[in-house]
Design an enzyme around this catalytic site. Structure first.
Site, PDB file in Angstrom:
ATOM      1  N   LYS A  47       0.829  -1.192   0.000  1.00 43.90           N
ATOM      2  CA  LYS A  47       0.000   0.000   0.000  1.00 43.90           C
ATOM      3  C   LYS A  47       0.868   1.249   0.000  1.00 43.90           C
ATOM      4  O   LYS A  47       0.382   2.355  -0.208  1.00 43.90           O
ATOM      5  CB  LYS A  47      -0.890   0.024   1.264  1.00 43.90           C
ATOM      6  N   GLU A 104       7.060   2.421  -6.660  1.00 44.78           N
ATOM      7  CA  GLU A 104       7.335   1.889  -5.327  1.00 44.78           C
ATOM      8  C   GLU A 104       7.601   3.041  -4.355  1.00 44.78           C
ATOM      9  O   GLU A 104       7.946   4.150  -4.777  1.00 44.78           O
ATOM     10  CB  GLU A 104       8.549   0.939  -5.447  1.00 44.78           C
ATOM     11  N   ASP A 105       7.416   2.783  -3.086  1.00 39.34           N
ATOM     12  CA  ASP A 105       7.651   3.832  -2.093  1.00 39.34           C
ATOM     13  C   ASP A 105       9.123   3.974  -1.722  1.00 39.34           C
ATOM     14  O   ASP A 105       9.672   5.065  -1.702  1.00 39.34           O
ATOM     15  CB  ASP A 105       6.803   3.578  -0.824  1.00 39.34           C
ATOM     16  N   ASP A 108      15.064  -0.573  -0.183  1.00 35.01           N
ATOM     17  CA  ASP A 108      15.975  -0.761   0.949  1.00 35.01           C
ATOM     18  C   ASP A 108      16.991  -1.856   0.590  1.00 35.01           C
ATOM     19  O   ASP A 108      18.028  -1.584   0.006  1.00 35.01           O
ATOM     20  CB  ASP A 108      15.133  -1.107   2.180  1.00 35.01           C
ATOM     21  N   LYS A 136      17.079   4.007  -0.077  1.00 36.37           N
ATOM     22  CA  LYS A 136      17.886   3.855   1.143  1.00 36.37           C
ATOM     23  C   LYS A 136      19.020   2.891   0.765  1.00 36.37           C
ATOM     24  O   LYS A 136      18.873   1.690   0.898  1.00 36.37           O
ATOM     25  CB  LYS A 136      16.972   3.257   2.218  1.00 36.37           C
ATOM     26  N   PHE A 157      14.439   4.526  10.063  1.00 38.20           N
ATOM     27  CA  PHE A 157      13.151   3.954   9.701  1.00 38.20           C
ATOM     28  C   PHE A 157      12.192   5.079   9.322  1.00 38.20           C
ATOM     29  O   PHE A 157      11.863   5.950  10.112  1.00 38.20           O
ATOM     30  CB  PHE A 157      12.565   3.054  10.799  1.00 38.20           C
ATOM     31  N   ARG A 170       0.767   6.404   7.650  1.00 35.01           N
ATOM     32  CA  ARG A 170       0.707   6.590   6.199  1.00 35.01           C
ATOM     33  C   ARG A 170       0.145   7.960   5.831  1.00 35.01           C
ATOM     34  O   ARG A 170       0.405   8.475   4.749  1.00 35.01           O
ATOM     35  CB  ARG A 170      -0.195   5.520   5.554  1.00 35.01           C
TER      36      ARG A 170
END
Ligand code: IMP
Ligand code: MG
Length: 183
Positions: A47, A104-105, A108, A136, A157, A170
C-alpha cells in the site's frame, strides 16, 4: 494527523519538497515516454506507493493505465525485509508486451524490486522501469536500477506520505524518521 508528534524523530522531507520533486519526476517520465506507441502501464505496489502514485499520475501528460500489486516481505511489526517475497494481490490484467513502470515507495535491500522486475519480465512485459520515491542505499543486498528516484534517505526507519510502520503513519503529509521508542 497534521501535527508533528513526538513519535517522529526528524522531518526529513517536507510536503513542498515532495510536491516539487514529484512534478519533476512526472515531467521526466512524460519526456522519456512521449513517443511510445502503446499506453504506459503504471503498477503501484500496495500500500506504500499509493500516495506517491496518486500524485505522480497527475503530473504525467501522456496516456497511462494503472494496476496494483501487493507483496509482503516484512512480517507485521518488523523493520527488516525477510527476503521472502509473497504476492498478496496479483495484477488484474495480463502484462504481455506492455511497457511497465513499477511505482514503489522505498527501496531498501532491493529484494522486493528485483523480484518484481524479474516476474514482470518473465510474464512477457516489453519493458520494465522503476520509479521509487525514496532510496535507502545503505542496506542494499540486490542491485536494482532505479530509473526515477525521488530522494535518497539515510538509514533510518522512514514513515509518512504512504509509508507505514505496522500500518500506521501513512497519512502524514511529510516524510519523517520514526523515533526508536516506537518500535
Ligand atoms: P526491500 O525489499 O528491503 O527493498 O524493501 C522494500 C519494502 O520494504 C518497501 O516497499 C517498503 O514497503 C519497506 N520498507 C523499507 N524500508 C522502509 C522504511 O524505512 N520504512 C517503512 N517501510 C520500509
Ligand atoms: Mg512496499
Amino acid at each position: 494527523m497534521k501535527a508533528r508528534g513526538n513519535y517522529i524523530k526528524e522531518v526529513l522531507i517536507h510536503e513542498e519538497q515532495l510536491q516539487t520533486r514529484v512534478k519533476e519526476l512526472g515531467a521526466q517520465i512524460t519526456e522519456d515516454y512521449k513517443d511510445l506507441e502503446e499506453d504506459l502501464l503504471l503498477i503501484g505496489i500496495l500500500k506504500g506507493a499509493v500516495v506517491f502514485m496518486a500524485d505522480l499520475i497527475k503530473e504525467i501528460e501522456i496516456p497511462v493505465m494503472m494496476d496494483f500489486m501487493s507483496v509482503s516481505s516484512y512480517g507485521k511489526g518488523r523493520t527488516e525485509s525477510s527476503g521472502v517475497v509473497r504476492i498478496l494481490k496479483d495484477l488484474d490484467e495480463d502484462i504481455q508486451d506492455k511497457n511497465i513502470l513499477i511505482v514503489e515507495d522505498i527501496v531498501d535491500s532491493g529484494l522486493t524490486l528485483s523480484y518484481l522486475k524479474d516476474i514482470m519480465l518473465r510474464r512477457g512485459a516489453k519493458s520494465v522501469r522503476i520509479a521509487s520515491l525514496l532510496n535507502k542505499p545503505h542496506r542494499r543486498k540486490n542491485e536494482v536500477k532505479i530509473d526515477y528516484c525521488g530522494f535518497e534517505v539515510p538509514n533510518m526507519f522512514i514513515v509518512g506520505y504512504g509509508i507505514d510502520y505496522s500500518e500506521k503513519y501513512r497519512n502524514l503529509t511529510y516524510i519523517g524518521a520514526l523515533d526508536e521508542s516506537e518500535y
